[in-house]
Design a protein around this motif. Sequence first.
Motif, PDB file in Angstrom:
ATOM      1  N   VAL A 186      13.299  -1.265  -1.496  1.00  6.93           N
ATOM      2  CA  VAL A 186      11.899  -0.833  -1.506  1.00  6.93           C
ATOM      3  C   VAL A 186      11.057  -2.062  -1.820  1.00  6.93           C
ATOM      4  O   VAL A 186      11.123  -2.597  -2.935  1.00  6.93           O
ATOM      5  CB  VAL A 186      11.653   0.254  -2.568  1.00  6.93           C
ATOM      6  N   SER A 187      10.286  -2.546  -0.864  1.00  9.84           N
ATOM      7  CA  SER A 187       9.413  -3.694  -1.130  1.00  9.84           C
ATOM      8  C   SER A 187       8.287  -3.260  -2.059  1.00  9.84           C
ATOM      9  O   SER A 187       7.655  -2.221  -1.848  1.00  9.84           O
ATOM     10  CB  SER A 187       8.838  -4.253   0.175  1.00  9.84           C
ATOM     11  N   LEU A 188       8.040  -4.066  -3.098  1.00  7.52           N
ATOM     12  CA  LEU A 188       6.998  -3.767  -4.074  1.00  7.52           C
ATOM     13  C   LEU A 188       5.717  -4.544  -3.810  1.00  7.52           C
ATOM     14  O   LEU A 188       4.615  -4.019  -3.966  1.00  7.52           O
ATOM     15  CB  LEU A 188       7.490  -4.090  -5.486  1.00  7.52           C
ATOM     16  N   ALA A 189       5.875  -5.817  -3.440  1.00 13.52           N
ATOM     17  CA  ALA A 189       4.718  -6.690  -3.243  1.00 13.52           C
ATOM     18  C   ALA A 189       5.116  -7.859  -2.359  1.00 13.52           C
ATOM     19  O   ALA A 189       6.304  -8.141  -2.177  1.00 13.52           O
ATOM     20  CB  ALA A 189       4.190  -7.182  -4.587  1.00 13.52           C
ATOM     21  N   TRP A 190       4.111  -8.568  -1.829  1.00 15.39           N
ATOM     22  CA  TRP A 190       4.392  -9.639  -0.883  1.00 15.39           C
ATOM     23  C   TRP A 190       3.364 -10.756  -1.017  1.00 15.39           C
ATOM     24  O   TRP A 190       2.294 -10.587  -1.606  1.00 15.39           O
ATOM     25  CB  TRP A 190       4.374  -9.110   0.550  1.00 15.39           C
ATOM     26  N   CYS A 191       3.702 -11.905  -0.444  1.00 14.59           N
ATOM     27  CA  CYS A 191       2.738 -12.998  -0.310  1.00 14.59           C
ATOM     28  C   CYS A 191       3.029 -13.743   0.982  1.00 14.59           C
ATOM     29  O   CYS A 191       4.112 -13.618   1.558  1.00 14.59           O
ATOM     30  CB  CYS A 191       2.797 -13.953  -1.509  1.00 14.59           C
ATOM     31  N   VAL A 192       2.064 -14.503   1.429  1.00  7.31           N
ATOM     32  CA  VAL A 192       2.222 -15.312   2.633  1.00  7.31           C
ATOM     33  C   VAL A 192       3.052 -16.540   2.310  1.00  7.31           C
ATOM     34  O   VAL A 192       2.909 -17.140   1.244  1.00  7.31           O
ATOM     35  CB  VAL A 192       0.844 -15.732   3.188  1.00  7.31           C
ATOM     36  N   LEU A 204      13.030  -3.690  -4.774  1.00  6.94           N
ATOM     37  CA  LEU A 204      14.085  -3.035  -5.527  1.00  6.94           C
ATOM     38  C   LEU A 204      15.222  -2.700  -4.570  1.00  6.94           C
ATOM     39  O   LEU A 204      15.053  -1.881  -3.663  1.00  6.94           O
ATOM     40  CB  LEU A 204      13.556  -1.752  -6.183  1.00  6.94           C
ATOM     41  N   GLU A 205      16.366  -3.338  -4.756  1.00 13.52           N
ATOM     42  CA  GLU A 205      17.515  -3.087  -3.896  1.00 13.52           C
ATOM     43  C   GLU A 205      18.177  -1.758  -4.258  1.00 13.52           C
ATOM     44  O   GLU A 205      18.300  -1.407  -5.436  1.00 13.52           O
ATOM     45  CB  GLU A 205      18.528  -4.223  -4.028  1.00 13.52           C
ATOM     46  N   VAL A 206      18.608  -1.032  -3.241  1.00 12.97           N
ATOM     47  CA  VAL A 206      19.259   0.259  -3.443  1.00 12.97           C
ATOM     48  C   VAL A 206      20.676   0.058  -3.951  1.00 12.97           C
ATOM     49  O   VAL A 206      21.471  -0.682  -3.356  1.00 12.97           O
ATOM     50  CB  VAL A 206      19.277   1.068  -2.127  1.00 12.97           C
ATOM     51  N   SER A 207      21.011   0.709  -5.084  1.00 18.57           N
ATOM     52  CA  SER A 207      22.361   0.636  -5.635  1.00 18.57           C
ATOM     53  C   SER A 207      23.138   1.930  -5.401  1.00 18.57           C
ATOM     54  O   SER A 207      24.370   1.922  -5.418  1.00 18.57           O
ATOM     55  CB  SER A 207      22.308   0.343  -7.140  1.00 18.57           C
ATOM     56  N   VAL A 208      22.445   3.032  -5.181  1.00 16.71           N
ATOM     57  CA  VAL A 208      23.067   4.325  -4.879  1.00 16.71           C
ATOM     58  C   VAL A 208      22.360   4.917  -3.668  1.00 16.71           C
ATOM     59  O   VAL A 208      21.120   4.985  -3.641  1.00 16.71           O
ATOM     60  CB  VAL A 208      22.964   5.298  -6.068  1.00 16.71           C
ATOM     61  N   GLY A 209      23.134   5.325  -2.669  1.00 19.22           N
ATOM     62  CA  GLY A 209      22.561   5.921  -1.470  1.00 19.22           C
ATOM     63  C   GLY A 209      22.712   5.070  -0.226  1.00 19.22           C
ATOM     64  O   GLY A 209      22.325   5.496   0.871  1.00 19.22           O
ATOM     65  N   SER A 210      23.295   3.878  -0.363  1.00 14.36           N
ATOM     66  CA  SER A 210      23.416   2.972   0.792  1.00 14.36           C
ATOM     67  C   SER A 210      24.261   3.566   1.912  1.00 14.36           C
ATOM     68  O   SER A 210      23.960   3.361   3.097  1.00 14.36           O
ATOM     69  CB  SER A 210      24.018   1.631   0.353  1.00 14.36           C
ATOM     70  N   ASP A 211      25.315   4.299   1.549  1.00 13.41           N
ATOM     71  CA  ASP A 211      26.178   4.902   2.577  1.00 13.41           C
ATOM     72  C   ASP A 211      25.387   5.883   3.441  1.00 13.41           C
ATOM     73  O   ASP A 211      25.542   5.912   4.676  1.00 13.41           O
ATOM     74  CB  ASP A 211      27.365   5.613   1.934  1.00 13.41           C
ATOM     75  N   HIS A 212      24.546   6.683   2.802  1.00 14.47           N
ATOM     76  CA  HIS A 212      23.721   7.625   3.559  1.00 14.47           C
ATOM     77  C   HIS A 212      22.700   6.885   4.429  1.00 14.47           C
ATOM     78  O   HIS A 212      22.443   7.281   5.579  1.00 14.47           O
ATOM     79  CB  HIS A 212      23.002   8.572   2.604  1.00 14.47           C
ATOM     80  N   LYS A 229       0.830  -1.203   0.000  1.00 14.16           N
ATOM     81  CA  LYS A 229       0.000   0.000   0.000  1.00 14.16           C
ATOM     82  C   LYS A 229       0.869   1.259   0.000  1.00 14.16           C
ATOM     83  O   LYS A 229       0.469   2.292  -0.538  1.00 14.16           O
ATOM     84  CB  LYS A 229      -0.921   0.002   1.221  1.00 14.16           C
ATOM     85  N   GLU A 230       2.024   1.178   0.630  1.00 11.64           N
ATOM     86  CA  GLU A 230       2.961   2.289   0.655  1.00 11.64           C
ATOM     87  C   GLU A 230       4.356   1.740   0.390  1.00 11.64           C
ATOM     88  O   GLU A 230       4.629   0.568   0.643  1.00 11.64           O
ATOM     89  CB  GLU A 230       2.935   3.002   2.022  1.00 11.64           C
ATOM     90  N   PHE A 231       5.240   2.597  -0.106  1.00  8.80           N
ATOM     91  CA  PHE A 231       6.593   2.181  -0.441  1.00  8.80           C
ATOM     92  C   PHE A 231       7.594   2.920   0.441  1.00  8.80           C
ATOM     93  O   PHE A 231       7.456   4.135   0.665  1.00  8.80           O
ATOM     94  CB  PHE A 231       6.879   2.452  -1.918  1.00  8.80           C
ATOM     95  N   HIS A 232       8.568   2.186   0.946  1.00  7.70           N
ATOM     96  CA  HIS A 232       9.531   2.794   1.856  1.00  7.70           C
ATOM     97  C   HIS A 232      10.804   1.957   1.921  1.00  7.70           C
ATOM     98  O   HIS A 232      10.840   0.832   1.424  1.00  7.70           O
ATOM     99  CB  HIS A 232       8.928   2.929   3.262  1.00  7.70           C
ATOM    100  N   ILE A 233      11.827   2.523   2.550  1.00  5.50           N
ATOM    101  CA  ILE A 233      13.061   1.795   2.859  1.00  5.50           C
ATOM    102  C   ILE A 233      13.187   1.737   4.374  1.00  5.50           C
ATOM    103  O   ILE A 233      13.276   2.772   5.039  1.00  5.50           O
ATOM    104  CB  ILE A 233      14.297   2.492   2.264  1.00  5.50           C
ATOM    105  N   SER A 234      13.170   0.552   4.925  1.00  2.00           N
ATOM    106  CA  SER A 234      13.220   0.394   6.379  1.00  2.00           C
ATOM    107  C   SER A 234      14.553   0.852   6.939  1.00  2.00           C
ATOM    108  O   SER A 234      15.617   0.595   6.363  1.00  2.00           O
ATOM    109  CB  SER A 234      12.988  -1.067   6.768  1.00  2.00           C
ATOM    110  N   GLN A 235      14.493   1.530   8.091  1.00  2.05           N
ATOM    111  CA  GLN A 235      15.684   1.961   8.815  1.00  2.05           C
ATOM    112  C   GLN A 235      15.707   1.358  10.223  1.00  2.05           C
ATOM    113  O   GLN A 235      16.572   1.684  11.026  1.00  2.05           O
ATOM    114  CB  GLN A 235      15.736   3.481   8.897  1.00  2.05           C
TER     115      GLN A 235
END
Length: 215
Positions: free
Chosen positions: A159-165, A123-131, A67-73
């Motif tokens: 960024v998780s796009l979709a999931w399943c059980v 989608l795995e982050v390829s730029v910005g991981s250091d930050h 429902k929402e897209f994010h990068i977990s911290q």
Amino acid sequence: MFQDPDDVRKSDDVTQHGGRIRSFKHERGNWATHVYVPCQPHEEFQDLLEKMGSLLVKHGVALTTMKEFHISQSQTVVLRHHWINPFVQSLRVRLGSMHRFLCIADRIQVYTNKERTRTFVGLEVSVGSDHLLEVVSEVDQSLKEFNLETFYQDPSFHVSLAWCVGDAAGKIEGPCLEELQKALDAHEDAERLTRFYAEEIRCKAGNKVFCIPLK
């Protein structure tokens, strides 16, 4: 295409929350809390998701779009109600002087949670991981103040796009994953759709969301 999340059956038994299983027992006064970088996708992102969803169905996997897209911290941790404001204030002190930064997430990957009860395509982050690691370092310090579990070692920011059980990683890895990556790379707007700026950090505790703007 991916299933609509509203079509997922909900009830009060073990299949509640779309079939997800709680990783900790719910108790009154405990608030599930999560720190993350929000991602606001372009409108054309939906077209890309539909193409990927069709490929997954071809390989026998039906996923539900996030429902929402994010990068977990942070991991999801449990805060007592009276800890929420002090915890958020600690985050504000530690993160308030940080500057916004660019992230590019353009590598298709498959993930499972620790219990292997849910599978995600992301989608795995390829730029910005250091930050992002700098943010996690500060968030971890705030978590330690409250004796809470810190983030994973050597995290794969995504960024998780979709999931399943359940554990469907075996069905997605290999040829399916390669097809998903090719579909992304071939999309005419791929370069634009996979770039975004981290402009704020959010902390969600229960149904409350606290925003910490970056400079």
